[in-house]
Design a protein around this motif. Structure first.
Motif, mmCIF file in Angstrom:
data_model
loop_
_atom_site.group_PDB
_atom_site.id
_atom_site.type_symbol
_atom_site.label_atom_id
_atom_site.label_comp_id
_atom_site.label_asym_id
_atom_site.label_seq_id
_atom_site.Cartn_x
_atom_site.Cartn_y
_atom_site.Cartn_z
ATOM 1 N N THR A 48 0.829 -1.208 0.000
ATOM 2 C CA THR A 48 0.000 0.000 0.000
ATOM 3 C C THR A 48 0.862 1.256 0.000
ATOM 4 O O THR A 48 0.602 2.203 -0.767
ATOM 5 C CB THR A 48 -0.923 0.009 1.233
ATOM 6 N N THR A 51 2.727 1.710 -3.433
ATOM 7 C CA THR A 51 1.789 2.097 -4.491
ATOM 8 C C THR A 51 1.311 3.531 -4.304
ATOM 9 O O THR A 51 1.258 4.318 -5.260
ATOM 10 C CB THR A 51 0.581 1.143 -4.511
ATOM 11 N N PHE A 52 0.959 3.890 -3.067
ATOM 12 C CA PHE A 52 0.487 5.248 -2.796
ATOM 13 C C PHE A 52 1.579 6.280 -3.065
ATOM 14 O O PHE A 52 1.327 7.324 -3.685
ATOM 15 C CB PHE A 52 0.019 5.350 -1.344
ATOM 16 N N SER A 53 2.802 5.993 -2.609
ATOM 17 C CA SER A 53 3.895 6.939 -2.816
ATOM 18 C C SER A 53 4.209 7.114 -4.294
ATOM 19 O O SER A 53 4.561 8.204 -4.747
ATOM 20 C CB SER A 53 5.144 6.477 -2.060
#
Length: 234
Positions: A48, A51-53
């Motif tokens: 998570t 992917t978010f970064s």
């Protein structure tokens, strides 16, 4: 001795890890349970976070980490290969039991034992197809081995991951090559299959002793509906 260890230390690593895991699971099951859950949670958190970064870096700063996609794929593979044994442990694997539920109790147990035994066989063949296949007199149609042979082959060859690279400080401190060796992410293949065989064998014994019904989750949907049938009324 030193040269042998330098050549075969991944094998030693796998054997030591597996033996230590099994001993701790028998002696200190609560610790292993916490370790399993923490390991899975860390993998999910890393997936998570990465992917978010990457989304923020790509759309906010027009940049990003080139190895992020490959790293996420590796984490997802580790989650699956480690999680399949954990799924057996907690009875989370779904299965179709409509036919075996029609059988008498004794035949139902035989079918459940057969399912656990076939899972052990499946894990063994994938772990080392050449050896276990020969042991069981199965025809070998060009197989050069299983997961262990696959990882061992990459260990002997100086092949790295496509995009996954070591941080600069690790390259400078340990004087390693830039790309992460391919055998390192792939070592979860034999480890995951060994754990799958262990959990399936454990389930086999529990089914035989009458402490577990089957290797799959039986009627999970029906149980959830029954537990929550009055929720909407409230």
């Amino acid at each position: 001795m030193g040269s042998w260890l330098a050549t075969y230390w991944p094998v030693v690593l796998i054997v030591v890890f597996f033996c230590l895991y099994v001993v701790l699971d028998i002696v200190w099951p609560k610790f292993i349970e916490s370790l399993d859950e923490t390991f899975i949670a860390v993998i999910l958190a890393l997936m998570t976070l990465v992917t978010f970064s990457q989304v923020v870096a790509r759309y906010g700063f027009n940049s990003g980490w080139g190895g992020a996609l490959e790293f996420t794929r590796v984490l997802f593979a580790w989650l699956i290969l480690f999680g399949m044994s954990y799924g057996i442990k907690i009875g989370a694997h779904l299965g179709v039991d409509a036919v075996i539920n029609l059988l008498p109790q004794r035949l139902f147990r035989v079918a459940a034992l057969l399912g656990a035994a076939l899972t052990i066989l499946y894990a063994a063949l994938l772990f080392e197809a050449a050896w276990f296949g020969g042991l069981l007199a199965l025809e070998n149609k060009g197989s050069s081995g299983g997961a262990y042979a696959y990882v061992a082959r990459f260990y002997k060859l100086p092949i790295g991951m496509e995009d996954l690279k070591w941080p600069v400080f690790i390259i400078e401190w340990f004087e390693v090559k830039e790309r992460v060796p391919r055998w390192m992410p792939y070592i979860i293949l034999p480890i995951g299959l060994a754990l799958l065989a262990y959990r399936a064998a454990q389930a086999f014994v529990l089914i035989l002793l009458g402490k577990k019904e089957a290797i799959i989750a039986a009627h999970e949907a029906e149980e959830l509906v029954a537990e929550n049938k009055d929720v909407l009324k409230d």
